[in-house]
Design a protein around this motif. Structure first.
Motif, short mmCIF file in Angstrom:
data_model
loop_
_atom_site.label_atom_id
_atom_site.label_comp_id
_atom_site.label_asym_id
_atom_site.label_seq_id
_atom_site.Cartn_x
_atom_site.Cartn_y
_atom_site.Cartn_z
N HIS A 76 1.20 18.71 25.28
CA HIS A 76 0.22 19.32 24.37
C HIS A 76 -0.97 19.96 25.07
O HIS A 76 -1.77 20.64 24.44
CB HIS A 76 -0.30 18.27 23.39
CG HIS A 76 0.78 17.67 22.56
ND1 HIS A 76 0.92 16.32 22.37
CD2 HIS A 76 1.79 18.26 21.87
CE1 HIS A 76 1.98 16.09 21.59
NE2 HIS A 76 2.52 17.25 21.29
N ALA A 77 -1.16 19.67 26.38
CA ALA A 77 -2.32 20.25 27.06
C ALA A 77 -1.98 20.40 28.54
O ALA A 77 -0.87 20.79 28.88
CB ALA A 77 -3.57 19.40 26.82
N ILE A 88 -0.40 16.02 29.96
CA ILE A 88 -1.17 15.42 28.87
C ILE A 88 -0.38 15.58 27.56
O ILE A 88 0.13 16.66 27.25
CB ILE A 88 -2.55 16.08 28.70
CG1 ILE A 88 -3.33 16.02 30.03
CG2 ILE A 88 -3.34 15.40 27.60
CD1 ILE A 88 -4.68 16.71 29.97
N ALA A 89 -0.26 14.45 26.84
CA ALA A 89 0.36 14.48 25.51
C ALA A 89 -0.49 13.60 24.61
O ALA A 89 -0.76 12.44 24.96
CB ALA A 89 1.79 13.96 25.56
N GLU A 90 -0.94 14.13 23.48
CA GLU A 90 -1.83 13.41 22.58
C GLU A 90 -3.00 12.84 23.38
O GLU A 90 -3.71 13.60 24.01
CB GLU A 90 -1.06 12.34 21.80
CG GLU A 90 0.14 12.98 21.09
CD GLU A 90 0.56 12.25 19.84
OE1 GLU A 90 -0.05 11.24 19.49
OE2 GLU A 90 1.51 12.73 19.20
N HIS A 145 0.20 25.59 26.79
CA HIS A 145 -0.95 24.69 26.77
C HIS A 145 -1.38 24.21 28.16
O HIS A 145 -2.46 23.69 28.32
CB HIS A 145 -0.64 23.45 25.92
CG HIS A 145 -0.18 23.78 24.55
ND1 HIS A 145 -1.00 24.39 23.63
CD2 HIS A 145 1.01 23.63 23.93
CE1 HIS A 145 -0.34 24.57 22.49
NE2 HIS A 145 0.90 24.12 22.66
N GLU A 186 -1.93 31.30 22.64
CA GLU A 186 -0.97 31.55 21.55
C GLU A 186 -0.14 32.82 21.77
O GLU A 186 0.77 33.10 21.00
CB GLU A 186 -1.68 31.60 20.20
CG GLU A 186 -2.63 32.74 20.03
CD GLU A 186 -3.25 32.75 18.64
OE1 GLU A 186 -4.25 33.43 18.46
OE2 GLU A 186 -2.73 32.05 17.75
N SER A 196 4.68 23.64 26.64
CA SER A 196 4.70 24.39 25.37
C SER A 196 4.98 23.46 24.20
O SER A 196 5.85 23.74 23.37
CB SER A 196 5.73 25.52 25.44
OG SER A 196 7.01 24.99 25.72
N GLY A 197 4.26 22.35 24.13
CA GLY A 197 4.35 21.49 22.95
C GLY A 197 5.37 20.39 23.08
O GLY A 197 5.02 19.22 23.15
N ASP A 198 6.67 20.77 23.12
CA ASP A 198 7.69 19.74 23.20
C ASP A 198 8.53 19.84 24.47
O ASP A 198 9.52 19.15 24.60
CB ASP A 198 8.58 19.76 21.96
CG ASP A 198 9.14 21.14 21.70
OD1 ASP A 198 8.95 22.03 22.56
OD2 ASP A 198 9.78 21.33 20.66
N ASP A 216 -8.69 16.20 25.50
CA ASP A 216 -8.46 16.68 26.86
C ASP A 216 -7.73 18.02 26.86
O ASP A 216 -6.92 18.29 25.99
CB ASP A 216 -7.61 15.65 27.62
CG ASP A 216 -8.18 14.24 27.46
OD1 ASP A 216 -8.97 13.84 28.30
OD2 ASP A 216 -7.84 13.58 26.45
N SER A 217 -8.05 18.83 27.88
CA SER A 217 -7.34 20.11 27.96
C SER A 217 -6.71 20.29 29.33
O SER A 217 -5.57 19.95 29.52
CB SER A 217 -8.28 21.26 27.60
OG SER A 217 -9.49 21.14 28.32
N TYR A 237 -12.26 19.41 26.67
CA TYR A 237 -12.47 20.73 26.12
C TYR A 237 -13.84 20.95 25.49
O TYR A 237 -14.71 21.61 26.06
CB TYR A 237 -11.35 20.99 25.10
CG TYR A 237 -11.32 22.35 24.48
CD1 TYR A 237 -11.01 23.46 25.27
CD2 TYR A 237 -11.54 22.52 23.13
CE1 TYR A 237 -10.95 24.71 24.70
CE2 TYR A 237 -11.48 23.77 22.56
CZ TYR A 237 -11.19 24.87 23.34
OH TYR A 237 -11.13 26.09 22.76
N MET A 264 -6.73 34.79 26.47
CA MET A 264 -7.09 33.40 26.65
C MET A 264 -6.49 32.81 27.92
O MET A 264 -5.37 33.12 28.29
CB MET A 264 -6.61 32.59 25.46
CG MET A 264 -7.10 31.15 25.56
SD MET A 264 -6.39 30.11 24.31
CE MET A 264 -7.38 28.65 24.57
N GLU A 315 5.83 29.06 21.34
CA GLU A 315 4.78 29.61 20.49
C GLU A 315 3.46 29.72 21.23
O GLU A 315 2.68 30.62 21.00
CB GLU A 315 4.58 28.71 19.26
CG GLU A 315 5.62 28.95 18.20
CD GLU A 315 5.38 28.04 17.02
OE1 GLU A 315 4.23 27.60 16.83
OE2 GLU A 315 6.34 27.77 16.29
#
Lengths: 406, 214
Positions: free
Chosen positions: B58-59, B71-73, B22, B199, B35-37, B98-99, B113, B181, B19
């Protein structure tokens, strides 16, 4: 995007609002506030959700126009679902324009649907139809498609276009199944019920029977003289006499039509139209005047003749007279009709929708509450009214969740 | 300050089931994206996904030659690139805000961020060694040839900018088309940057400007 925000947004999308809250509960930056707002909305705390989304919209920087607009749309949707119809419409229109400008067509359409649903709810059907048409047909996610068709069906139902309504509901059902949102599927289902539940009563020759919406629609082409208590109109095909501003004349017309072909006694007419228990000479004089006025009004459609004990109607160019009435007639039928949508309403929203004063609505609600026909919850301005048989509060929120992905 | 339009040389994706992107890194052979997971590796020549690792992502993403950092959470995970195992974690300097993430000179560089900062972090302890201020929301960080570059996103616009690591002053800026982006940034060590497309769920290759002095 930020790590925890991404994690929280993913939790929200996966239907885990508590997981999302867990990650951003202690943060007060703009995206966190927005996520908390949406999570609270999904958990049913609409008041808290609204406050959070409003703070989020303020907290986003001046250059984060899209994020800000999405917050406004989410807040408007919450307002709609909580029947807070006094919500500033201009802010929603501005947000819609911003989303359109930045190419977020799905959320722009979502904003438009909210606008159209609000207009439909307050009975501004023409404007609702224009708003919907103005959105065009951009490619939309299934949930949004379902909402669009639901609005279209709502407009068709108000317009008595049963076939259009059924077609739109069919498309809505397919889209809702694709979206796989049970609440949405249920909403389409209950909209379908409207088409299969009596919408009116037909009174003719002393008999009466319930009418489905489709039958009401067919009645429009009938050659009979119709006394329509929905619109306070007496009509025969293209010829219509509106008595909306003359309640006494309409009451007389209806009494005469219901008795037809028999006549109606002066006492009954006086009791029915003037709400007087005992007819005296002044009532009789007034009746003569009012019947005279009605006779003039109805000239193109019917003749009114005096009989030994009262008056009788004689229709022109037709041999039938029908009375179209609400399925259940009671004093506060209009209030109940709005509450019948199963959503919680504020008394001010009802007043807006009915076009009457808040005091009148409040009196009606109090009276209905005493006979257990409605119930309320909340206090002061947050007080909401609904009809009893509704379990819980159906929310039907389709908030613009990808609030934070840009 | 030199300013020019970013030249997008190639787009990868969108990818099935992705989706949003990151974070992005490059291990010399594959471009990895978060990509999230999961973390997925694409072959930059064919654009095909070669393998993926199921891990919270997540980032930002980085590579130190042997390990992937992700990076996760509110933490940074150190992942064995060969096995996909999470070996250790350290707290992320932004506590979840964090990004971007980069590896250079024995340190991790983490974008924070909304604080518009880049932190230099000890990869073993998570200790913040120093902090560079930026002017924009930081979405990705990379070092190449001694140059510190980072991606930005603010007000619907993204660019890739080279800043002075001492002062934070912007030295060069590549503007992406409006609404495009940059989420995650990595250099291939030569003439390309790889950037996440947010996105849109894609990855873009952007040409790195040639410098006559080099």
């Amino acid at each position: 995007m930020e790590s925890l925000i991404t994690a929280a947004a993913r939790a929200l999308e996966a239907g885990d609002p508590l997981g999302a809250l867990n990650r951003v509960a202690l943060r007060n930056d703009a995206p966190s506030l927005a996520l908390r707002g949406i999570a609270m909305a999904q958990l049913g705390d609409l008041a808290k959700a609204k406050t959070l989304l409003r703070s989020a919209a303020r907290a986003f920087g001046p250059r984060e126009a899209v994020a800000r607009a999405r917050c406004v749309v989410a807040e408007a949707e919450i307002a709609l679902v909580s029947r807070d119809l006094s919500w500033p419409v201009k802010a929603l229109a501005a947000a819609r324009a911003t989303l359109q400008q930045h190419g977020d067509l799905a959320n722009a359409a979502h904003a438009g649907h909210i606008e159209a649903r609000r207009l439909l709810l307050v009975g501004r059907v023409d404007e609702a139809e224009r708003t919907l048409a103005g959105l065009g047909t951009p490619p939309l996610p299934p949930a949004s498609l379902a909402i669009r068709e639901l609005v279209a069906a709502g407009i068709a139902i108000r317009r008595l276009r049963t076939r259009d309504a059924r077609a739109a509901l069919g498309r809505a059902a397919r889209a809702a199944r694709l979206a796989n949102i049970p609440a949405l599927v249920a909403e389409v289902g209950s909209a379908n019920l409207i088409l299969d539940t009596p919408a009116a009563r037909l009174i003719a020759g002393g008999n009466e029977h319930p009418l489905l919406l489709g039958e009401v629609e067919r009645l429009a082409t009938s050659t009979a003289l119709v006394v329509d208590t929905f619109h306070h109109v007496v009509r025969r095909q293209g010829v219509a006499v509106s008595l909306g501003t003359r309640p006494v004349l309409f009451a007389l017309a209806r009494l005469l039509a219901q008795a037809w072909p028999a006549d109606v006694s002066r006492e009954m007419l006086i009791a029915g139209a003037f709400r007087a228990k005992h007819a005296d000479e002044s009532h009789r004089a007034r009746l003569r005047v009012e019947v005279g006025r009605l006779r003039t009004k109805l000239k193109p459609l019917a003749e009114i003749s005096a009989t030994k004990q009262g008056f009788v109607l004689a229709p022109r160019k037709t041999r039938d007279i029908l009375v179209l009435a609400r399925p259940v007639e009671e004093k506060h039928a209009a209030v109940l009709a709005f509450l019948a949508d199963g959503e919680p309403w504020s008394s001010s929203a009802l007043a807006l929708a009915l076009g009457t004063s808040a005091r009148t609505v409040q009196r009606a609600l109090d009276e209905l509450a005493r006979s257990n026909k409605v119930q309320s919850f909340g206090h002061g301005r947050a007080r909401r009214w609904m009809t009893p048989p509704v379990p819980g509060f159906p929310t039907g929120l389709l908030l613009p969740t990808p609030l934070l992905k840009t | 300050m030199k300013r020019s339009a970013a030249e997008i040389v190639r787009e990868y994706g969108p990818f099935a089931g992705v989706e949003a992107v990151h974070g992005v890194t490059y291990d010399g052979t594959h471009v990895w994206f978060a990509s999230g997971d999961k973390l997925s590796a694409i072959d930059p020549a064919s654009g095909k996904v070669a393998r993926s690792i199921d891990v919270a992502a997540h980032a930002g993403t980085a590579f130190d030659g042997r390990h992937l950092f992700q990076i996760a959470e509110d933490r940074i995970q150190k992942i064995d690139a060969a096995t996909g195992k999470v070996l250790s974690t350290i707290p992320a300097p932004g506590g979840g805000g964090d990004s971007g993430l980069a590896w250079a000179e024995g340190s991790l560089w983490v974008g924070q961020y909304r604080e518009r900062k880049i932190h230099q972090v000890d990869p073993d302890t998570g200790k913040i060694l120093r902090t560079i201020e930026s002017k924009r929301f930081v979405t990705g960080v990379t070092w190449v040839d001694g140059e510190l570059w980072h991606g930005t996103w603010e007000g619907e616009d993204s660019d890739i900018r080279r800043i002075d690591p001492e002062t934070g002053k912007v030295l060069e800026q590549l503007d992406l088309p409006s609404g495009t982006m940059v989420s995650g940034l990595e250099s291939d060590g030569a003439d390309r940057f790889f950037c996440g497309g947010g996105e849109r769920g894609n990855v873009r290759a952007v040409r790195r400007p040639r410098r006559s002095s080099r």
